[in-house]
Write a protein that holds these residues in place. Sequence first.
Motif: not given
Length: 135
Positions: A55-77, A107-111
Amino acid sequence: LSLPSLTHFSVSALRKRIGTMVFLLHDVSDVPLELAKACRYANLDSLTTVFFAVFFVVWVLSRIVYFPNVIIRTALFEVPNCPQIEWKRDYCMVAFDGLLLFLFAIHVYWTFLIGRILYRTIVSGKVNDEREDDT
């Protein structure tokens, strides 16, 4: 509160794909967490620890790696360059982007909190559910 607001903004700002991806990211880590809970209730401590680590590995990969690098980057740029929604950029995109960044901060706080629980689990050898009261 931020997730329902993100849903509203994703529909009104023609960003349904981003809203859908946010929902999917929040669901992907539920499976190993629910398996860890089931193993804990069945008193299978070693499997509980394994599923909690997964769970922790999936959490980090999905919310700390994928979320900012794909979703936030897409939304902002990338979305601001899309001509179909250029007219809606002014009044709701800033709020939508702010909610995405706020969600990432959560997400960072929960991580940090989940990592602390995982550390205690590794040290003690047993997962303690701090939310539940056995009284």
